[in-house]
Design a protein around this motif. Sequence first.
Motif, PDB file in Angstrom:
ATOM      1  N   PRO A   3      -4.735 -11.769 -12.837  1.00 58.87           N
ATOM      2  CA  PRO A   3      -5.623 -10.639 -12.502  1.00 58.87           C
ATOM      3  C   PRO A   3      -6.842 -11.139 -11.727  1.00 58.87           C
ATOM      4  O   PRO A   3      -7.397 -12.206 -12.008  1.00 58.87           O
ATOM      5  N   GLY A   4      -7.244 -10.364 -10.721  1.00 58.21           N
ATOM      6  CA  GLY A   4      -8.396 -10.731  -9.916  1.00 58.21           C
ATOM      7  C   GLY A   4      -8.063 -11.580  -8.708  1.00 58.21           C
ATOM      8  O   GLY A   4      -8.930 -11.852  -7.872  1.00 58.21           O
ATOM      9  N   TRP A   5      -6.800 -12.012  -8.590  1.00 55.84           N
ATOM     10  CA  TRP A   5      -6.406 -12.828  -7.448  1.00 55.84           C
ATOM     11  C   TRP A   5      -6.418 -11.993  -6.167  1.00 55.84           C
ATOM     12  O   TRP A   5      -6.036 -10.832  -6.146  1.00 55.84           O
ATOM     13  N   THR A   6      -6.921 -12.570  -5.083  1.00 57.65           N
ATOM     14  CA  THR A   6      -6.915 -11.894  -3.779  1.00 57.65           C
ATOM     15  C   THR A   6      -6.460 -12.874  -2.712  1.00 57.65           C
ATOM     16  O   THR A   6      -6.571 -14.096  -2.861  1.00 57.65           O
ATOM     17  N   ALA A  12      11.325  -6.470  -5.366  1.00 63.64           N
ATOM     18  CA  ALA A  12      11.016  -6.102  -3.987  1.00 63.64           C
ATOM     19  C   ALA A  12      10.249  -7.218  -3.301  1.00 63.64           C
ATOM     20  O   ALA A  12       9.765  -8.157  -3.938  1.00 63.64           O
ATOM     21  N   THR A  13      10.166  -7.068  -1.998  1.00 62.97           N
ATOM     22  CA  THR A  13       9.356  -7.974  -1.187  1.00 62.97           C
ATOM     23  C   THR A  13       8.300  -7.151  -0.465  1.00 62.97           C
ATOM     24  O   THR A  13       8.624  -6.136   0.162  1.00 62.97           O
ATOM     25  N   THR A  14       7.048  -7.536  -0.544  1.00 61.25           N
ATOM     26  CA  THR A  14       5.941  -6.833   0.106  1.00 61.25           C
ATOM     27  C   THR A  14       5.387  -7.711   1.221  1.00 61.25           C
ATOM     28  O   THR A  14       5.000  -8.861   0.973  1.00 61.25           O
ATOM     29  N   LEU A  15       5.378  -7.178   2.419  1.00 58.98           N
ATOM     30  CA  LEU A  15       4.825  -7.901   3.559  1.00 58.98           C
ATOM     31  C   LEU A  15       3.396  -7.433   3.790  1.00 58.98           C
ATOM     32  O   LEU A  15       3.134  -6.239   3.960  1.00 58.98           O
ATOM     33  N   VAL A  16       2.473  -8.344   3.766  1.00 55.10           N
ATOM     34  CA  VAL A  16       1.070  -8.031   4.039  1.00 55.10           C
ATOM     35  C   VAL A  16       0.774  -8.464   5.467  1.00 55.10           C
ATOM     36  O   VAL A  16       0.831  -9.654   5.789  1.00 55.10           O
ATOM     37  N   GLU A  17       0.465  -7.495   6.335  1.00 53.68           N
ATOM     38  CA  GLU A  17       0.267  -7.778   7.748  1.00 53.68           C
ATOM     39  C   GLU A  17      -1.190  -8.104   8.035  1.00 53.68           C
ATOM     40  O   GLU A  17      -2.079  -7.845   7.200  1.00 53.68           O
ATOM     41  N   PRO A  18      -1.478  -8.661   9.196  1.00 51.78           N
ATOM     42  CA  PRO A  18      -2.872  -8.902   9.570  1.00 51.78           C
ATOM     43  C   PRO A  18      -3.687  -7.619   9.524  1.00 51.78           C
ATOM     44  O   PRO A  18      -3.192  -6.541   9.856  1.00 51.78           O
ATOM     45  N   GLY A  19      -4.920  -7.737   9.100  1.00 51.48           N
ATOM     46  CA  GLY A  19      -5.778  -6.569   8.956  1.00 51.48           C
ATOM     47  C   GLY A  19      -5.758  -5.979   7.561  1.00 51.48           C
ATOM     48  O   GLY A  19      -6.442  -4.997   7.286  1.00 51.48           O
ATOM     49  N   TRP A  20      -4.944  -6.570   6.644  1.00 51.82           N
ATOM     50  CA  TRP A  20      -4.854  -6.077   5.270  1.00 51.82           C
ATOM     51  C   TRP A  20      -5.147  -7.232   4.301  1.00 51.82           C
ATOM     52  O   TRP A  20      -4.980  -8.403   4.632  1.00 51.82           O
ATOM     53  N   GLN A  21      -5.577  -6.864   3.124  1.00 52.71           N
ATOM     54  CA  GLN A  21      -5.788  -7.842   2.054  1.00 52.71           C
ATOM     55  C   GLN A  21      -4.984  -7.421   0.839  1.00 52.71           C
ATOM     56  O   GLN A  21      -4.889  -6.231   0.531  1.00 52.71           O
ATOM     57  N   VAL A  22      -4.358  -8.384   0.173  1.00 52.88           N
ATOM     58  CA  VAL A  22      -3.599  -8.097  -1.037  1.00 52.88           C
ATOM     59  C   VAL A  22      -4.384  -8.619  -2.233  1.00 52.88           C
ATOM     60  O   VAL A  22      -5.032  -9.669  -2.172  1.00 52.88           O
ATOM     61  N   ARG A  23      -4.372  -7.870  -3.338  1.00 55.70           N
ATOM     62  CA  ARG A  23      -5.043  -8.309  -4.563  1.00 55.70           C
ATOM     63  C   ARG A  23      -4.284  -7.772  -5.770  1.00 55.70           C
ATOM     64  O   ARG A  23      -3.469  -6.851  -5.649  1.00 55.70           O
ATOM     65  N   VAL A  24      -4.593  -8.337  -6.924  1.00 53.33           N
ATOM     66  CA  VAL A  24      -3.998  -7.903  -8.190  1.00 53.33           C
ATOM     67  C   VAL A  24      -5.119  -7.411  -9.083  1.00 53.33           C
ATOM     68  O   VAL A  24      -6.115  -8.111  -9.303  1.00 53.33           O
ATOM     69  N   ASP A  25      -4.983  -6.167  -9.618  1.00 52.50           N
ATOM     70  CA  ASP A  25      -6.048  -5.644 -10.484  1.00 52.50           C
ATOM     71  C   ASP A  25      -5.776  -6.016 -11.933  1.00 52.50           C
ATOM     72  O   ASP A  25      -4.812  -6.735 -12.257  1.00 52.50           O
ATOM     73  N   GLY A  26      -6.613  -5.512 -12.851  1.00 51.98           N
ATOM     74  CA  GLY A  26      -6.504  -5.876 -14.258  1.00 51.98           C
ATOM     75  C   GLY A  26      -5.284  -5.343 -14.955  1.00 51.98           C
ATOM     76  O   GLY A  26      -4.980  -5.744 -16.087  1.00 51.98           O
ATOM     77  N   HIS A  27      -4.568  -4.436 -14.306  1.00 48.79           N
ATOM     78  CA  HIS A  27      -3.344  -3.873 -14.885  1.00 48.79           C
ATOM     79  C   HIS A  27      -2.101  -4.447 -14.205  1.00 48.79           C
ATOM     80  O   HIS A  27      -1.017  -3.869 -14.313  1.00 48.79           O
ATOM     81  N   ALA A  28      -2.282  -5.519 -13.503  1.00 54.63           N
ATOM     82  CA  ALA A  28      -1.187  -6.202 -12.811  1.00 54.63           C
ATOM     83  C   ALA A  28      -0.600  -5.366 -11.674  1.00 54.63           C
ATOM     84  O   ALA A  28       0.549  -5.550 -11.278  1.00 54.63           O
ATOM     85  N   ASN A  29      -1.403  -4.399 -11.171  1.00 54.59           N
ATOM     86  CA  ASN A  29      -0.975  -3.638  -9.998  1.00 54.59           C
ATOM     87  C   ASN A  29      -1.263  -4.433  -8.730  1.00 54.59           C
ATOM     88  O   ASN A  29      -2.317  -5.071  -8.607  1.00 54.59           O
ATOM     89  N   LEU A  30      -0.331  -4.366  -7.818  1.00 51.46           N
ATOM     90  CA  LEU A  30      -0.519  -5.009  -6.519  1.00 51.46           C
ATOM     91  C   LEU A  30      -1.199  -4.006  -5.583  1.00 51.46           C
ATOM     92  O   LEU A  30      -0.660  -2.931  -5.311  1.00 51.46           O
ATOM     93  N   ILE A  31      -2.387  -4.328  -5.090  1.00 49.08           N
ATOM     94  CA  ILE A  31      -3.197  -3.403  -4.291  1.00 49.08           C
ATOM     95  C   ILE A  31      -3.329  -3.962  -2.873  1.00 49.08           C
ATOM     96  O   ILE A  31      -3.646  -5.139  -2.687  1.00 49.08           O
ATOM     97  N   LEU A  32      -3.094  -3.103  -1.881  1.00 48.43           N
ATOM     98  CA  LEU A  32      -3.317  -3.462  -0.488  1.00 48.43           C
ATOM     99  C   LEU A  32      -4.557  -2.740   0.019  1.00 48.43           C
ATOM    100  O   LEU A  32      -4.676  -1.513  -0.117  1.00 48.43           O
ATOM    101  N   ASP A  33      -5.486  -3.479   0.574  1.00 46.87           N
ATOM    102  CA  ASP A  33      -6.713  -2.909   1.130  1.00 46.87           C
ATOM    103  C   ASP A  33      -6.742  -3.153   2.632  1.00 46.87           C
ATOM    104  O   ASP A  33      -6.470  -4.273   3.089  1.00 46.87           O
ATOM    105  N   HIS A  34      -7.087  -2.092   3.378  1.00 47.38           N
ATOM    106  CA  HIS A  34      -7.238  -2.249   4.825  1.00 47.38           C
ATOM    107  C   HIS A  34      -8.611  -2.827   5.114  1.00 47.38           C
ATOM    108  O   HIS A  34      -9.630  -2.296   4.679  1.00 47.38           O
ATOM    109  N   LEU A  35      -8.639  -3.921   5.841  1.00 51.50           N
ATOM    110  CA  LEU A  35      -9.905  -4.571   6.152  1.00 51.50           C
ATOM    111  C   LEU A  35     -10.536  -3.909   7.368  1.00 51.50           C
ATOM    112  O   LEU A  35      -9.855  -3.531   8.325  1.00 51.50           O
TER     113      LEU A  35
END
Length: 571
Positions: free
Chosen positions: A12-15, A27-50
Amino acid sequence: PTPFFDRAALPPGWTHPGPAVIIDASATTLVEPGWQVRVDGHANLILDHLAAAPPPALSTAADPVRLEIFANRFMGIAEQMGVALQSTAWSVNIKERLDFSCAIFDAAGNLIANAPHMPVHLGSMGDSVRAVMTARHADPRGIRPGDSYLLNAPYNGGTHLPDVTVILPVFVGETIAYWTAARGHQADIGGTTPGSMPPDSRSIAEEGVLLDNVLLTDAGRLRETEVLAILSSGPWPARDPRRCLGDLQAQLAACTRGAAELQALGTAYGHDVVAAYMGHVQDNAEAAVRAALGGLKDGAFTYAMDNGAQVSVAVRIDHAAARATVDFTGTSLQLPDNFNAPRSVARAAVLYVFRCLAGTDLPLNDGCLRPIDIVIPPGSMLSPEFPAAVVAGNVETSQVITDALFGALGILAASQGTMNNLTFGNAAHQYYETIAGGSGAGRDFAGTSAVQTHMTNSRLTDPEVLETRYPVLVESFAIRRGSGGAGAFAGGDGTIRHLRFREAMTVSILANRRAIPPFGLAGGGPAAPGETRVERADGTTHILAATDRAALAAGDAIVVSTPGGGGYGPA
């Protein structure tokens, strides 16, 4: 190389700022340039647009490469507007015949760029935008974000009543930075005949519903009830107000698309840069026209019309100042019929001609007219006074002005000189079309057969669509061989169009060049004039006048033979 991560091993908290590939059991998740991937406290995989880095600041000074880029971007926006309008329109007239125009304007209402739509619309739309600006700035309510306006008033920036313009201000913050506008020819806006092109109108009231600076949307709210009430008002209201409203909403969608693209362009480059290049493209057009004037000579021409009127024009070139004066002194006074053309129509024709002469690949814009002084006598048929009828001025007189200008400059023989406006309808159906003819020959080229010429640029509805939507059969549509003028370079041939009706219809023709043929130039021969003929189911026929109407029964037919173009040079 793009890193790979096992999701099961991420705490948790990894970015990680992309790019990356996250692999888990399902599944496989591709994180493209311009995005950030992180893991929240509930083990959800979150993609944020930078947030994108701001673009480097551009200079507002003219740069030749960027000038070309911005000119094409402006044209591209207008073309996107046209696609949006065609895709969402209700009527065959707009969706199939493409009788519409879209354009963008600067903060002062100057035309910046347009899609390749209708020249008679585009050269006059700026007058409509400026008319709304003047009226609304004087109104205590003012102009607010989310407002849009309707205008078809020929004496206040419009051309004729079927051409309704939707006008939208584009705000940057609290300031109007741009305008977008879309004009569409309504299939019916009222008037004494279905299709709103009455051949015998004598006042503007007989031609349909007048819309003079009408609020279409009020701070984002569509004024549906109010607009439908206006369209349903008067002695000759619109026959299908909801279809009109549907097309107006499509025009609004086109304007909104243009506004969004202008906003995006300003965000990418800076609105000060966009505004500067709106000025630069006009400067470029002005320079191109000034250069073209160097190869022109003074000239004059008078062109008679079937109704006895004439358009006279003299072009005087001041080579030292690189300016021209276009003087319509000698043109007939205001007419009792409907061939009067508002000043905006004459302006559109002049803009079109000199844009053609500029020759280079540049957007049609108001810079083309900066070196041109236009003289139109007040009270003439090119500057009529309310309530004169004008429905033919936009479609017919505009063609005469254009041919007269090219004739005065000695450049081009007359094209067919008419749009051959055919309307038919009854209580359930209304339809309007312009019919192609021949174009005039020039100094080193022949005319073209079966083409829409000069101030019109519309299609004909495909026979399958026309016969599906209306009780009519297209029995034939062919080139009228031999109708072009003879010459060293021959004029183009006209067409013959044969329509038969499956229901009773009122049919109207609003045309010119039935008595006086299109002229040849420099010794070239004139073209054949046109003809409109009614063929009854019992075998009898009769010829209609240039402007005429007839009641046709089921089984009757109309045959329109359009003029050719004049020849250039002795044969």
